[in-house]
Design an enzyme around this catalytic site. Structure first.
Site, PDB file in Angstrom:
ATOM      1  N   GLY A  39       1.567  15.017  -5.265  1.00 20.80           N
ATOM      2  CA  GLY A  39       2.591  14.425  -4.196  1.00 20.80           C
ATOM      3  C   GLY A  39       2.576  15.603  -3.348  1.00 20.80           C
TER       4      GLY A  39
ATOM      5  CB  THR B 214       0.793  13.552   1.372  1.00 19.07           C
ATOM      6  OG1 THR B 214       1.490  12.952   0.440  1.00 19.07           O
ATOM      7  CG2 THR B 214      -0.940  13.937   0.904  1.00 19.07           C
TER       8      THR B 214
ATOM      9  NE  ARG C  56       1.237   9.605   2.574  1.00 16.74           N
ATOM     10  CZ  ARG C  56       2.742   9.574   2.577  1.00 16.74           C
ATOM     11  NH1 ARG C  56       3.338   9.128   3.551  1.00 16.74           N
ATOM     12  NH2 ARG C  56       3.321  10.240   1.682  1.00 16.74           N
TER      13      ARG C  56
ATOM     14  CG  ASP D 239      -2.451   4.950  -6.850  1.00 12.95           C
ATOM     15  OD1 ASP D 239      -1.757   5.315  -7.835  1.00 12.95           O
ATOM     16  OD2 ASP D 239      -2.502   3.988  -6.145  1.00 12.95           O
TER      17      ASP D 239
ATOM     18  CB  SER E 133      15.913  12.607 -10.623  1.00  9.07           C
ATOM     19  OG  SER E 133      16.942  12.318  -9.700  1.00  9.07           O
TER      20      SER E 133
ATOM     21  CE1 TYR F 221      13.023   8.015  -8.824  1.00  6.88           C
ATOM     22  CE2 TYR F 221      15.452   8.207  -8.718  1.00  6.88           C
ATOM     23  CZ  TYR F 221      14.051   8.657  -8.756  1.00  6.88           C
ATOM     24  OH  TYR F 221      13.947  10.124  -8.324  1.00  6.88           O
TER      25      TYR F 221
ATOM     26  N   GLY G  63      19.195  16.915  -7.135  1.00  7.03           N
ATOM     27  CA  GLY G  63      20.190  15.705  -6.722  1.00  7.03           C
ATOM     28  C   GLY G  63      19.530  15.203  -5.466  1.00  7.03           C
TER      29      GLY G  63
ATOM     30  CD  GLU H 218       7.135  11.082   4.465  1.00 11.20           C
ATOM     31  OE1 GLU H 218       6.270  10.459   3.710  1.00 11.20           O
ATOM     32  OE2 GLU H 218       6.648  11.660   5.424  1.00 11.20           O
TER      33      GLU H 218
HETATM   34  P1  NDP Z   1       8.434  11.932  -0.813  1.00  7.86           P
HETATM   35  O1  NDP Z   1       8.410  10.383  -0.697  1.00  7.86           O
HETATM   36  O2  NDP Z   1       8.575  12.741   0.415  1.00  7.86           O
HETATM   37  O3  NDP Z   1       6.964  12.432  -1.571  1.00  7.86           O
HETATM   38  C1  NDP Z   1       6.609  11.835  -2.589  1.00  7.86           C
HETATM   39  C2  NDP Z   1       4.851  12.262  -2.894  1.00  7.86           C
HETATM   40  O4  NDP Z   1       4.356  11.596  -3.896  1.00  7.86           O
HETATM   41  C3  NDP Z   1       3.982  11.891  -1.978  1.00  7.86           C
HETATM   42  O5  NDP Z   1       3.217  13.127  -1.372  1.00  7.86           O
HETATM   43  C4  NDP Z   1       3.212  10.995  -2.105  1.00  7.86           C
HETATM   44  O6  NDP Z   1       1.961  11.004  -1.692  1.00  7.86           O
HETATM   45  C5  NDP Z   1       3.139  10.964  -3.661  1.00  7.86           C
HETATM   46  N1  NDP Z   1       2.789   9.603  -4.386  1.00  7.86           N
HETATM   47  C6  NDP Z   1       3.714   8.423  -4.371  1.00  7.86           C
HETATM   48  N2  NDP Z   1       3.138   7.504  -5.120  1.00  7.86           N
HETATM   49  C7  NDP Z   1       1.766   7.865  -5.501  1.00  7.86           C
HETATM   50  C8  NDP Z   1       0.852   7.612  -6.134  1.00  7.86           C
HETATM   51  N3  NDP Z   1       0.967   6.281  -6.538  1.00  7.86           N
HETATM   52  N4  NDP Z   1      -0.388   8.269  -6.257  1.00  7.86           N
HETATM   53  C9  NDP Z   1      -0.459   9.525  -5.681  1.00  7.86           C
HETATM   54  N5  NDP Z   1       0.883  10.218  -5.215  1.00  7.86           N
HETATM   55  C10 NDP Z   1       1.716   9.402  -4.951  1.00  7.86           C
HETATM   56  O7  NDP Z   1       9.487  12.282  -2.000  1.00  7.86           O
HETATM   57  P2  NDP Z   1      10.092  13.426  -2.612  1.00  7.86           P
HETATM   58  O8  NDP Z   1       9.375  14.769  -2.189  1.00  7.86           O
HETATM   59  O9  NDP Z   1      11.611  13.468  -2.494  1.00  7.86           O
HETATM   60  O10 NDP Z   1       9.805  13.010  -4.062  1.00  7.86           O
HETATM   61  C11 NDP Z   1       9.145  14.426  -5.042  1.00  7.86           C
HETATM   62  C12 NDP Z   1       9.618  13.874  -6.280  1.00  7.86           C
HETATM   63  O11 NDP Z   1      10.741  14.261  -6.243  1.00  7.86           O
HETATM   64  C13 NDP Z   1       9.515  12.505  -6.973  1.00  7.86           C
HETATM   65  O12 NDP Z   1       9.267  12.688  -8.267  1.00  7.86           O
HETATM   66  C14 NDP Z   1      11.031  12.113  -6.659  1.00  7.86           C
HETATM   67  O13 NDP Z   1      11.172  11.270  -7.699  1.00  7.86           O
HETATM   68  C15 NDP Z   1      11.674  13.432  -7.087  1.00  7.86           C
HETATM   69  N6  NDP Z   1      12.983  13.647  -6.589  1.00  7.86           N
HETATM   70  C16 NDP Z   1      13.445  13.378  -5.161  1.00  7.86           C
HETATM   71  C17 NDP Z   1      14.537  13.668  -4.845  1.00  7.86           C
HETATM   72  C18 NDP Z   1      15.177  13.230  -3.670  1.00  7.86           C
HETATM   73  O14 NDP Z   1      16.445  13.138  -3.400  1.00  7.86           O
HETATM   74  N7  NDP Z   1      14.177  13.106  -2.659  1.00  7.86           N
HETATM   75  C19 NDP Z   1      15.786  13.906  -5.936  1.00  7.86           C
HETATM   76  C20 NDP Z   1      15.291  14.209  -7.250  1.00  7.86           C
HETATM   77  C21 NDP Z   1      14.047  13.953  -7.401  1.00  7.86           C
HETATM   78  P3  NDP Z   1       0.997   9.683  -1.050  1.00  7.86           P
HETATM   79  O15 NDP Z   1       1.933   8.749  -0.514  1.00  7.86           O
HETATM   80  O16 NDP Z   1       0.055  10.559   0.055  1.00  7.86           O
HETATM   81  O17 NDP Z   1       0.162   9.400  -2.126  1.00  7.86           O
HETATM   82  C1  8X3 Z   2      16.639  10.991  -6.338  1.00  2.57           C
HETATM   83  C2  8X3 Z   2      17.848  11.389  -6.538  1.00  2.57           C
HETATM   84  O1  8X3 Z   2      20.209  10.192  -6.436  1.00  2.57           O
HETATM   85  O2  8X3 Z   2      18.605   9.381  -5.019  1.00  2.57           O
HETATM   86  O3  8X3 Z   2      16.073  11.274  -7.572  1.00  2.57           O
HETATM   87  O4  8X3 Z   2      18.318   8.891  -7.061  1.00  2.57           O
HETATM   88  S1  8X3 Z   2      18.676  10.072  -6.258  1.00  2.57           S
END
Ligand code: NDP
Ligand code: 8X3
Length: 250
Positions: A9, A11, A35, A58, A138, A151, A182, A187
């Site tokens: 992840g 990207t 991507r 993927d 998370s 989730y 948190g 994105e």
């Molecule tokens: P983004 O959506 O910004 O990034 C998600 C990343 O995951 C992208 O790089 C995407 O890459 C990759 N991804 C998603 N699906 C797939 C797939 N099927 N195969 C390969 N890669 C995949 O979100 P975040 O940076 O916020 O999320 C990153 C992590 O942090 C996640 O595990 C999320 O649950 C966790 N998190 C996020 C929080 C928040 O508030 N934002 C809080 C707590 C935890 P691409 O689409 O190019 O494949």
């Molecule tokens: C992402 C944090 O509160 O949006 O894991 O689920 S929340």
């Protein structure tokens, strides 16, 4: 000696910021995502600093995961740090109204995908008696909030897998820990709300959310502790947040 980190992840969001932070600190990178344009742009930006290899797969597809890891050129094949970060929420509905395809996506990506990558990477760490795995959980893996059902279940599973990995890898020399953020503005909510930008923006309005750079900085701190120190489980929230449902919005 220069270390190599494998970041899923990479990207976007937390993964991308971690890649940038690691590159600035001399850690070679294997960057993963679907991507390709973004992987290419990030490689171009970072390979001024460190060696960078990209893998497009993927995470849901176990054959692709194995094939990608097996394809690593010799100079990237010894992974010192695995950041299990790829993941997302899909939808936010009550259990009675939830979409089964969204449930599949969250369990397939956040849980099974994380396991497939770990399964492909862990054996070489065990063989070398060293390595560091950071699982991105998370606050949703520590509590459950309304309409968070599946989730939250996926992130509770990450919490359990993190504990299970640490127990099973005890004595192998491989460190395991989780970073549980948190609210971080990435994105994440755009994906969760399927491109509804107004709805996504509202999640982070009225308070100062975490930035992905804040999490990258913490992950770098975790992986740069002396070998005898393992940060097993870390929860980090914005100052304005007290729990999943209590956020001081002005
Ligand atoms: P983004 O959506 O910004 O990034 C998600 C990343 O995951 C992208 O790089 C995407 O890459 C990759 N991804 C998603 N699906 C797939 C797939 N099927 N195969 C390969 N890669 C995949 O979100 P975040 O940076 O916020 O999320 C990153 C992590 O942090 C996640 O595990 C999320 O649950 C966790 N998190 C996020 C929080 C928040 O508030 N934002 C809080 C707590 C935890 P691409 O689409 O190019 O494949
Ligand atoms: C992402 C944090 O509160 O949006 O894991 O689920 S929340």
């Amino acid at each position: 000696m220069t270390k190599t980190a494998f970041i899923t992840g990479a990207t976007s969001g937390i993964g991308k910021s971690t890649a940038i932070h690691f590159a600035q600190n001399g850690i070679d990178l294997v960057l993963c995502g679907r991507r390709q344009d973004r992987l290419d742009a990030l490689k171009e930006e970072l390979d001024k600093h460190v060696q960078v290899h990209t893998l497009n797969f993927d995470i849901r597809n176990k054959a692709s995961v194995k094939e990608a890891v097996d394809s690593l050129p010799k100079e990237f094949a010894e992974i010192d740090i695995l950041i299990n970060n790829a993941g997302n929420a899909h939808g936010m509905d009550t259990i009675q109204e939830g979409n089964i395809d969204d449930w599949d996506a969250m369990l397939d990506i956040n849980v099974k995908g994380l396991l497939y990558v770990s399964k492909a990477v862990i054996p070489q760490m065990v063989a070398r008696k060293s390595g560091h795995i950071i699982n991105i959980g998370s606050t949703a893996g520590k509590e459950v909030y309304p309409k968070g059902n599946v989730y939250c279940a996926s992130k509770h599973a990450v919490d359990a897998i993190n504990q299970g990995m640490r127990i099973d890898l005890n004595g192998t020399g491989v460190r395991v820990g989780a970073v549980n953020p948190g609210l971080v503005e990435t994105e994440f909510s755009n994906v969760r709300f399927k491109g509804d930008e107004d709805r996504a923006d509202k999640v982070y309005k009225g308070f100062q959310p975490l930035k992905p750079e804040d999490i990258a900085d913490i992950i770098h701190f975790v992986v740069t502790r002396p070998y005898h120190v393992n940060i097993a489980d870390l929860v980090v929230m914005p100052t304005a947040q007290a729990s999943s449902t209590i956020v001081d919005k002005k």
